[in-house]
Design an enzyme around this catalytic site. Sequence first.
Site, PDB file in Angstrom:
ATOM      1  N   ARG A 236     -29.895  16.852  -6.790  1.00  0.00           N
ATOM      2  CA  ARG A 236     -28.775  16.847  -5.861  1.00  0.00           C
ATOM      3  C   ARG A 236     -28.066  18.132  -6.558  1.00  0.00           C
ATOM      4  O   ARG A 236     -27.863  18.442  -7.800  1.00  0.00           O
ATOM      5  CB  ARG A 236     -27.790  15.878  -6.144  1.00  0.00           C
ATOM      6  CG  ARG A 236     -28.061  14.589  -5.223  1.00  0.00           C
ATOM      7  CD  ARG A 236     -28.003  14.811  -3.606  1.00  0.00           C
ATOM      8  NE  ARG A 236     -28.459  13.718  -2.844  1.00  0.00           N
ATOM      9  CZ  ARG A 236     -29.700  13.386  -2.380  1.00  0.00           C
ATOM     10  NH1 ARG A 236     -30.767  14.300  -2.568  1.00  0.00           N
ATOM     11  NH2 ARG A 236     -29.757  12.390  -1.694  1.00  0.00           N
ATOM     12  N   GLU A 265     -23.840  22.054   0.695  1.00  0.00           N
ATOM     13  CA  GLU A 265     -24.847  22.288   1.592  1.00  0.00           C
ATOM     14  C   GLU A 265     -24.442  22.091   3.113  1.00  0.00           C
ATOM     15  O   GLU A 265     -23.599  21.382   3.248  1.00  0.00           O
ATOM     16  CB  GLU A 265     -26.203  21.120   1.415  1.00  0.00           C
ATOM     17  CG  GLU A 265     -26.809  21.240   0.252  1.00  0.00           C
ATOM     18  CD  GLU A 265     -27.879  20.173   0.507  1.00  0.00           C
ATOM     19  OE1 GLU A 265     -28.226  19.669   1.121  1.00  0.00           O
ATOM     20  OE2 GLU A 265     -28.663  20.114  -0.879  1.00  0.00           O
ATOM     21  N   HIS A 283     -33.566  21.987   1.269  1.00  0.00           N
ATOM     22  CA  HIS A 283     -33.480  20.519   1.176  1.00  0.00           C
ATOM     23  C   HIS A 283     -34.671  19.933   1.878  1.00  0.00           C
ATOM     24  O   HIS A 283     -34.585  19.211   2.838  1.00  0.00           O
ATOM     25  CB  HIS A 283     -32.188  19.740   1.600  1.00  0.00           C
ATOM     26  CG  HIS A 283     -32.001  18.456   0.991  1.00  0.00           C
ATOM     27  ND1 HIS A 283     -30.714  18.027   0.644  1.00  0.00           N
ATOM     28  CD2 HIS A 283     -32.754  17.568   0.757  1.00  0.00           C
ATOM     29  CE1 HIS A 283     -30.916  16.998   0.231  1.00  0.00           C
ATOM     30  NE2 HIS A 283     -31.939  16.673   0.038  1.00  0.00           N
TER      31      HIS A 283
HETATM   32  P1  NAP Z   1     -34.515   6.701  -9.812  1.00  0.00           P
HETATM   33  O1  NAP Z   1     -35.850   6.148 -10.086  1.00  0.00           O
HETATM   34  O2  NAP Z   1     -33.139   5.719  -9.909  1.00  0.00           O
HETATM   35  O3  NAP Z   1     -34.523   7.564 -11.208  1.00  0.00           O
HETATM   36  C1  NAP Z   1     -33.395   8.161 -11.718  1.00  0.00           C
HETATM   37  C2  NAP Z   1     -33.346   8.609 -13.207  1.00  0.00           C
HETATM   38  O4  NAP Z   1     -32.143   9.189 -13.481  1.00  0.00           O
HETATM   39  C3  NAP Z   1     -33.680   7.211 -14.037  1.00  0.00           C
HETATM   40  O5  NAP Z   1     -34.696   7.365 -14.951  1.00  0.00           O
HETATM   41  C4  NAP Z   1     -32.408   7.308 -14.539  1.00  0.00           C
HETATM   42  O6  NAP Z   1     -32.431   6.776 -16.079  1.00  0.00           O
HETATM   43  C5  NAP Z   1     -31.841   8.614 -14.904  1.00  0.00           C
HETATM   44  N1  NAP Z   1     -30.297   8.752 -14.869  1.00  0.00           N
HETATM   45  C6  NAP Z   1     -29.453   8.318 -14.131  1.00  0.00           C
HETATM   46  N2  NAP Z   1     -28.243   8.624 -14.671  1.00  0.00           N
HETATM   47  C7  NAP Z   1     -28.455   9.547 -15.781  1.00  0.00           C
HETATM   48  C8  NAP Z   1     -27.644  10.111 -16.617  1.00  0.00           C
HETATM   49  N3  NAP Z   1     -26.264   9.965 -16.522  1.00  0.00           N
HETATM   50  N4  NAP Z   1     -28.195  10.985 -17.560  1.00  0.00           N
HETATM   51  C9  NAP Z   1     -29.549  10.882 -17.768  1.00  0.00           C
HETATM   52  N5  NAP Z   1     -30.389  10.307 -16.942  1.00  0.00           N
HETATM   53  C10 NAP Z   1     -29.755   9.482 -15.992  1.00  0.00           C
HETATM   54  O7  NAP Z   1     -34.486   7.477  -8.583  1.00  0.00           O
HETATM   55  P2  NAP Z   1     -35.226   8.566  -7.797  1.00  0.00           P
HETATM   56  O8  NAP Z   1     -35.928   7.814  -6.732  1.00  0.00           O
HETATM   57  O9  NAP Z   1     -36.422   9.112  -8.710  1.00  0.00           O
HETATM   58  O10 NAP Z   1     -34.439   9.742  -7.136  1.00  0.00           O
HETATM   59  C11 NAP Z   1     -33.724  10.519  -8.152  1.00  0.00           C
HETATM   60  C12 NAP Z   1     -32.813  11.400  -7.182  1.00  0.00           C
HETATM   61  O11 NAP Z   1     -33.602  12.326  -6.584  1.00  0.00           O
HETATM   62  C13 NAP Z   1     -32.000  10.708  -6.027  1.00  0.00           C
HETATM   63  O12 NAP Z   1     -30.868  10.052  -6.662  1.00  0.00           O
HETATM   64  C14 NAP Z   1     -31.749  11.666  -5.103  1.00  0.00           C
HETATM   65  O13 NAP Z   1     -30.382  12.312  -5.405  1.00  0.00           O
HETATM   66  C15 NAP Z   1     -32.818  12.873  -5.360  1.00  0.00           C
HETATM   67  N6  NAP Z   1     -33.765  12.947  -4.395  1.00  0.00           N
HETATM   68  C16 NAP Z   1     -33.718  14.231  -3.604  1.00  0.00           C
HETATM   69  C17 NAP Z   1     -34.503  14.517  -2.789  1.00  0.00           C
HETATM   70  C18 NAP Z   1     -34.547  15.691  -1.822  1.00  0.00           C
HETATM   71  O14 NAP Z   1     -34.761  15.712  -0.570  1.00  0.00           O
HETATM   72  N7  NAP Z   1     -34.599  16.798  -2.785  1.00  0.00           N
HETATM   73  C19 NAP Z   1     -35.304  13.313  -2.104  1.00  0.00           C
HETATM   74  C20 NAP Z   1     -35.219  11.948  -2.580  1.00  0.00           C
HETATM   75  C21 NAP Z   1     -34.419  11.828  -3.818  1.00  0.00           C
HETATM   76  P3  NAP Z   1     -31.367   5.958 -16.671  1.00  0.00           P
HETATM   77  O15 NAP Z   1     -30.688   5.001 -15.928  1.00  0.00           O
HETATM   78  O16 NAP Z   1     -32.135   5.024 -17.999  1.00  0.00           O
HETATM   79  O17 NAP Z   1     -30.383   6.832 -17.286  1.00  0.00           O
END
Ligand code: NAP
Length: 317
Positions: A236, A265, A283
Site C-alpha cells: 500500500r 491513488e 495498482h
Molecule cells: P498477511 O498475510 O496478513 O501478511 C502481512 C504481513 O505483514 C504479516 O507477516 C505481518 O506479520 C506483517 N506485518 C503486519 N504489521 C506489521 C508491522 N507493523 N511491522 C512489520 N510487519 C508487519 O497479508 P497478505 O495477504 O500478504 O497481504 C499483504 C498486503 O498486501 C495487504 O494488506 C494489502 O494491503 C497488500 N496487497 C496489495 C495488492 C496490490 O494490488 N498491489 C494486492 C493484494 C494485497 P506480523 O503480524 O508478525 O507483524
Amino acid sequence: MKKILITRKLLRECEDKAAKIFEASFNSNDELYSQSKVIEMSKGYDGILTSLTDKMDAETINKLPDTIKILSNFAVGFGNIDLEAAKKRGIAVTNTPDVLTDATAEIGILLILGACRRAHEGILDAKESNWKWSADYLIGKQLTGSRLGILGMGRIGQKIAKIAKSLGMIIHYHNRSKLSNEKEDGAIYHDNLKDLLSVSDVLSVCCPASKETIDMINKDTIEYLPKGAVVTNVARGDIIDDEALIDALDRRKVYAVGLDVYKNEPNLNPGYLKHKSAFILPHLGSATKETRTAMANLAIDNIDEFFKTGNCTNKVN
Ligand code: NAP
C-alpha cells in the site's frame, strides 16, 4: 433475500452470482461513489460489498443506517475501513485473503525485475528506436546473489520469497513475530526494521497499511538501506513517504524503485514521473481474470456465510 449494495462494477459472472443470492444493487457505470452517496444509497440495505476505493472512515461508518450489518471488502487489505468504528456499530468487516496471493506476488516480482533491470528506460528507448546493443548499454542490477529484504513476510511476502529464492536471491525479512522454520524456509529473520533495511539490496514492502506502518519507509529509515538499494512496494502507498523516497532517488541513495501502489491513488506523486529509474504500475497486483473472479466470489460468499451463520471465517474485526 438480503439487500446488498455493491459499490463497484464486478466481472459479469460474479455479478450474476450475486444476483442469484441477494437482491443486489450494481454499479454498471463503475462510478466512484462519494462517501455521502454510499451513506445515502445504503438506506434499506443489509450489507455493502466495498472496494479499496471506498473510504469507510469512522465518520462515514457512523452515518450508515442501522440495517447495515456487514462491509465485505473486495480486497485482502482493509486499510480503507475503520475496523474499530465498524465494531462499535456492530458491523462485521470481511476481506478476501489467499485467493490473490499468487497474482500479487507475480507483480511483486515484476516490480523487482523491472526496477533492477531498468525496464522503464529500456521500453522508452525501444519505442523511440533510440538504442544499439553495446557491452555497457543499460547495465542493471543482477538478482542472483543479492539480498532481498521483505517487510511483511505474510502470504504475499512468502510467495515472493519463494520465487526470489529460485532466482538466486538471499531472503531476509521483518515481521513483528518470527515465523515457524517451515514458513521461513531458510529466510533470515530481523526483529526490527533497521536491521532488515541495512541488509536489503532490494526491499519488497509487503505489509498492510496500518497506524503502525504509515510512512514506515521515510527520510530516517531510508538511510539504513545500503547505498544504491532498490525499493519496491506491492502493498500500500501509505507505507512510503513519497517525498523522502523521491529525494533518495534524486541523490542516488536509492538506485531505482518499483511501485504498484501509491498514496492518494490514482494521483501519484509527480516526482516519480521524472525518474527513468522509477518502474511504476497502476495498482495491478490482483488484476488477473482468475484472481478478480475468485476475489469477488469470496466477497460474495463472505456475506452469504455471515447472514447464514452469524459469523464469517474471513471476519477481520
Ligand atoms: P498477511 O498475510 O496478513 O501478511 C502481512 C504481513 O505483514 C504479516 O507477516 C505481518 O506479520 C506483517 N506485518 C503486519 N504489521 C506489521 C508491522 N507493523 N511491522 C512489520 N510487519 C508487519 O497479508 P497478505 O495477504 O500478504 O497481504 C499483504 C498486503 O498486501 C495487504 O494488506 C494489502 O494491503 C497488500 N496487497 C496489495 C495488492 C496490490 O494490488 N498491489 C494486492 C493484494 C494485497 P506480523 O503480524 O508478525 O507483524
